[in-house]
Enzyme design. Structure first.
Site, PDB file in Angstrom:
ATOM      1  N   TYR A 144       1.001  -1.355   0.030  1.00  0.00           N
ATOM      2  CA  TYR A 144       0.031  -0.176  -0.212  1.00  0.00           C
ATOM      3  C   TYR A 144       0.810   1.230  -0.051  1.00  0.00           C
ATOM      4  CZ  TYR A 144      -3.313   3.783   1.697  1.00  0.00           C
ATOM      5  OH  TYR A 144      -4.027   4.885   1.978  1.00  0.00           O
ATOM      6  N   ASP A 239       9.133   2.255  -0.288  1.00  0.00           N
ATOM      7  CA  ASP A 239       8.185   3.187   0.557  1.00  0.00           C
ATOM      8  C   ASP A 239       8.464   2.851   1.983  1.00  0.00           C
ATOM      9  OD1 ASP A 239       6.150   4.300   1.678  1.00  0.00           O
ATOM     10  OD2 ASP A 239       4.704   3.677   0.334  1.00  0.00           O
ATOM     11  N   LYS A 267       4.673   8.885   9.062  1.00  0.00           N
ATOM     12  CA  LYS A 267       4.377   8.181  10.329  1.00  0.00           C
ATOM     13  C   LYS A 267       5.291   8.683  11.472  1.00  0.00           C
ATOM     14  CE  LYS A 267       1.203   4.822   8.376  1.00  0.00           C
ATOM     15  NZ  LYS A 267       1.106   4.376   7.264  1.00  0.00           N
TER      16      LYS A 267
HETATM   17  C1  LIG Z   1       0.585   4.836   5.568  1.00  0.00           C
HETATM   18  C2  LIG Z   1       1.177   4.559   4.470  1.00  0.00           C
HETATM   19  C3  LIG Z   1       1.237   5.420   3.527  1.00  0.00           C
HETATM   20  C4  LIG Z   1       0.117   6.703   3.526  1.00  0.00           C
HETATM   21  O1  LIG Z   1       0.723   7.629   4.430  1.00  0.00           O
HETATM   22  P1  LIG Z   1      -0.532   8.629   4.787  1.00  0.00           P
HETATM   23  O2  LIG Z   1       0.138   9.651   5.929  1.00  0.00           O
HETATM   24  O3  LIG Z   1      -1.614   7.706   5.331  1.00  0.00           O
HETATM   25  O4  LIG Z   1      -1.070   9.197   3.549  1.00  0.00           O
HETATM   26  C5  LIG Z   1       1.955   5.225   2.400  1.00  0.00           C
HETATM   27  N1  LIG Z   1       2.777   4.066   2.206  1.00  0.00           N
HETATM   28  C6  LIG Z   1       2.882   3.118   3.220  1.00  0.00           C
HETATM   29  C7  LIG Z   1       3.697   2.015   3.340  1.00  0.00           C
HETATM   30  C8  LIG Z   1       2.035   3.459   4.490  1.00  0.00           C
HETATM   31  O5  LIG Z   1       1.973   2.408   5.367  1.00  0.00           O
END
Ligand SMILES: *Cc1c(COP(=O)(O)O)cnc(C)c1O
Length: 429
Positions: A144, A239, A267
């Protein structure tokens, strides 16, 4: 458990927000429940508006690696906000935070702050396209990357090599720029590259996939992806919005000792405030405006209060033995529960990496999204409300991972172990 107030607020919220929430998973849809409105939190605990107390293993989906209301983070936020909450001009906190990260991360030279993980990913992909002059991107089923248009794409059926949109509102033309591969399958990726040799700007993945279960990959697989990127002149994007500063200061990249070309963060980097970042070498970041031709901007980017929270959090993460300690306590928790599950011959395992864990309702290793049996989620559906009633808060979906913070002491984990055991027994007999 009395949830009268939460129920009343949720009823009102459904008039105000689609599904009563501001982010879909919060609606408790996949556990057939109603969400709890949280009033306050401290350390490893959260309290809902009806006064119920929970040990929190969701940790705001990852950011709260120090637990809630860490005194140093709180003090940093207070200091910053007392100077003003937004200037739309450079401020010092962002500089200190960036320098601290660059000094302690071997694979990063320069970054740009944004306000969410989604924004970081969106900008990183644009940068990869601008840098390479190519347009297609490769993503993996089971990873994701936020709600970016060209990443809300899943594998097409049959012989189609391009993806199909997984959300209404994403034009087919966008989805077709995204190629989707299975995790842990080098041959399939090789074939994808061979068929699109000139066109792939980047491959993006969560090197520790943690948004669809915890689908741990091998180092050799990450190296194979990297080699393919090099061979075809594509950039590799890690990511690390979840794994960054979580499994170690250098995230998955440090854990596996594999360097990517571009990194995305979110995060933890904001310590509970809205922050994201994308980072790379100076050579690649030199393509970002105003230095280069890839445009990217943000009114609230590097917001001083958010930067102060991130800085205080990151400093704590750099304290001695921080990550060893995190890993040790988490392994204590998952180890005790795995012993219990084995003794009772329950077909469940807690998968762990660093301070991330996942309740896998299967005995065998799972490394691809397609290996998760949707039927196994019935166990989670039963576990989740039972855990809540017994004072444990997990993210409301069996596909989500849990997090252990530095505030989760062994004593608190012991309490949680006992509760989990009781709930496993009740659900599995
Ligand atoms: C949470 C997450 C996102 C998106 O971040 P948001 O701050 O919710 O927009 C993108 N990539 C990964 C791997 C994530 O866990």
């Amino acid at each position: 458990m009395n949830t009268e107030r939460s129920a009343e607020y949720f009823k009102r919220a459904k008039e105000m927000f689609p599904g009563g929430v501001n982010s879909p998973v919060r609606a408790f849809g996949s556990v057939d429940g109603d969400p709890l409105f949280i009033d306050k939190a401290e350390g490893p605990y959260m309290w809902d508006v009806d006064g119920n107390e929970f040990i929190d293993f969701c940790c705001s989906w990852g950011p709260m690696i120090l637990g809630h209301k860490h005194p140093k983070v709180l003090a940093a936020i207070e200091e910053a906000v007392n100077k003003g909450s937004s200037f739309g001009a450079p401020s010092y906190y962002s500089l200190e935070l960036a320098e601290l990260i660059v000094q302690n991360h071997r694979f990063i030279e320069m970054m740009r702050f944004v306000s969410s993980g989604t924004e970081a990913v969106m900008s990183a992909v644009r940068l990869a396209r601008g840098y390479t002059g190519k347009s297609k991107i490769v993503k993996f089923e089971g990873c994701y990357h936020g709600h970016v248009d060209h990443l809300l794409v899943k594998a097409g059926s049959g012989l189609a090599t391009f993806g199909v949109s997984s959300s209404a509102g994403v034009p087919d033309a966008f989805a077709q720029e995204t190629l989707v591969a299975d995790l842990n399958d080098v041959e399939a990726l090789e074939a994808l590259f061979a068929a699109n040799a000139e066109d792939i700007a980047c491959v993006i993945l969560e090197p520790i996939p943690a948004n669809n279960g915890l689908l741990l990959q091998e180092r050799s697989y990450l190296l194979a992806i990297k080699a393919l990127c090099e061979k075809y002149g594509s950039l590799l994007i890690f990511d690390e919005v979840i794994s960054g500063f979580r499994v170690g200061f250098e995230g998955a990249s440090g854990w596996y000792d594999v360097a990517a070309d571009i990194y995305t963060f979110g995060k933890i980097i904001g310590g509970g405030m809205p922050v994201g970042a994308f980072a790379a070498s100076k050579e690649i970041m030199g393509h970002v405006a105003p230095l280069g031709a890839v445009y990217q901007a943000g009114t609230l980017s590097a917001n001083p209060v958010a930067m102060a929270a991130g800085l205080a959090t990151i400093k704590e993460c750099l304290s001695e033995d921080f990550y060893q300690n995190q890993g040790r306590r988490t392994a204590y928790f998952t180890g005790a529960l795995n012993d219990f599950l084995l003794e009772n011959k329950y077909p469940i395992k807690l998968v762990q990496m660093g301070s991330i864990f996942w309740l896998r309702f299967a005995e065998e290793r799972i490394s691809k999204a397609s290996q998760i049996d949707p039927k196994s989620m019935q166990y989670f559906k039963k576990m989740h409300p039972l855990l809540l009633e017994n004072g444990i808060y997990l993210g409301p979906s069996g596909y989500e991972v849990g997090f252990v913070s530095s505030a989760h002491s062994l004593e608190i984990l012991d309490k949680a172990i006992e509760t989990f055991q009781k709930c496993f027994k009740e659900v599995l007999g």
